[in-house]
Design a protein around this motif. Sequence first.
Motif: not given
Length: 90
Positions: A12-34
């Motif tokens: 629920k903390d946005k900083r933790r949320l953004k960190w959790a969006c950093r995945r192990g796959m680039l394909e997921l990173d480009v979906l989640f982070e933006p």
Amino acid sequence: MLPLKQSADTLKDKRRLKWACRRGMLELDVLFEPFVDEAYDELTEQQKDDFRQLLTCDDPDLFAWFMGHEKCPDERLTKMIEFMLSRVKV
């Protein structure tokens, strides 16, 4: 993959949320982070809960669901996946 398995509640903390969006796959990173940067704040509370729940899933499952190789077994998460994909299609 998340460094430590996190529950949707800890995201629920946005900083933790953004960190959790950093995945192990680039394909997921480009979906989640933006998505977090551009759309997360505008979601309903239910949608935010669904998104946070989605982030607790394993990368191979997420990849299969987002690429359409498998169907997500959870209807609410499927709707969030479809919503996210609709935002990135041109």
